[in-house]
Write a protein that holds these residues in place. Structure first.
Motif, PDB file in Angstrom:
ATOM      1  N   HIS A  53       9.415   0.764   3.594  1.00 20.88           N
ATOM      2  CA  HIS A  53       9.118  -0.307   2.641  1.00 20.88           C
ATOM      3  C   HIS A  53       7.629  -0.324   2.304  1.00 20.88           C
ATOM      4  N   LYS A  54       6.778  -0.271   3.314  1.00 21.02           N
ATOM      5  CA  LYS A  54       5.337  -0.314   3.073  1.00 21.02           C
ATOM      6  C   LYS A  54       4.873   0.919   2.294  1.00 21.02           C
ATOM      7  N   ALA A  55       5.454   2.073   2.571  1.00 28.38           N
ATOM      8  CA  ALA A  55       5.094   3.288   1.822  1.00 28.38           C
ATOM      9  C   ALA A  55       5.512   3.156   0.357  1.00 28.38           C
ATOM     10  N   LEU A  56       6.695   2.636   0.111  1.00 28.08           N
ATOM     11  CA  LEU A  56       7.159   2.434  -1.264  1.00 28.08           C
ATOM     12  C   LEU A  56       6.294   1.406  -1.979  1.00 28.08           C
ATOM     13  N   GLN A  57       5.953   0.346  -1.275  1.00 29.02           N
ATOM     14  CA  GLN A  57       5.093  -0.691  -1.840  1.00 29.02           C
ATOM     15  C   GLN A  57       3.744  -0.084  -2.239  1.00 29.02           C
ATOM     16  N   THR A  58       3.178   0.724  -1.379  1.00 27.41           N
ATOM     17  CA  THR A  58       1.888   1.368  -1.659  1.00 27.41           C
ATOM     18  C   THR A  58       2.011   2.304  -2.857  1.00 27.41           C
ATOM     19  N   ASP A  59       3.085   3.090  -2.895  1.00 27.42           N
ATOM     20  CA  ASP A  59       3.286   4.008  -4.030  1.00 27.42           C
ATOM     21  C   ASP A  59       3.409   3.257  -5.346  1.00 27.42           C
ATOM     22  N   ARG A  60       4.144   2.161  -5.329  1.00 30.79           N
ATOM     23  CA  ARG A  60       4.318   1.393  -6.568  1.00 30.79           C
ATOM     24  C   ARG A  60       3.003   0.759  -7.007  1.00 30.79           C
TER      25      ARG A  60
END
Length: 186
Positions: free
Chosen positions: A125-132
């Motif tokens: 989740h945190k990786a996806l949040q950072t990517d977005r």
């Protein structure tokens, strides 16, 4: 809560208890009592408490990703406004987390094993949040989008911790002013 199907009652009860007391302090019996069901019913829906914790965190992560979706839908083609919408989402949610803090941060503290499935949900989740967020920063034409993403992330995460521990007053308004200052650096 009693009118909800058993699985939803269990998840609602687990969320309420995990948020208030933490994962480790909450037993399956307490969840069953809060959900007005039995331990056996919980184990019919979730083989283990770890599976229940993992599903709860998946739902929370989906809620946070929905905030990104709303920001993009409400401000199409306007990444600066999308970033501000995300900051407002965090700022507006601060009163809800003031007692126990961010459920992801708290859960990470209680799940030190990097192989734990619930911890992996948080990390994804945190990786996806950072990517977005990185995509939004790049689309906004901000200088050094990776650095800007890191700064905004530190502010969003730090605001939640500062609000929880009461070390800083006016956290929400200050968070928004700081994010605006970063976005105005262009």
């Amino acid at each position: 809560m009693a009118k909800l199907p058993p699985r939803e009652r269990i998840l609602d009860a687990a969320e309420e208890l995990f948020q208030a007391e933490g994962i480790a302090r909450v037993g399956v019996q307490a969840i069953a009592e809060r959900a007005r069901t039995t331990k056996m019913a919980i184990y019919r829906h979730f083989e283990t408490k770890d599976e229940l914790v993992t599903e709860w965190l998946r739902i929370l992560a989906a809620d946070y990703q929905a905030a990104f979706d709303r920001a993009e839908a409400d401000h199409p083609g306007r990444p600066r406004e999308q970033i501000l919408a995300l900051a407002r989402f965090i700022a507006d949610g601060l009163p809800e987390i003031s007692y126990r803090g961010c459920p992801f941060i708290n859960s990470l503290a209680e799940l030190p094993d990097r192989e734990h499935p619930a911890r992996q949900v948080i990390e994804r989740h945190k990786a996806l949040q950072t990517d977005r967020l990185l995509g939004m920063c790049a689309a906004a034409g901000l200088p050094d989008p990776q650095q800007t993403t890191a700064e905004i992330t530190f502010l969003l995460e730090g605001a939640q911790v500062s609000h929880q521990n009461g070390s800083i007053g006016q956290v929400g308004p200050r968070l928004l002013r700081m994010i605006e200052a970063i976005l105005d650096r262009r």
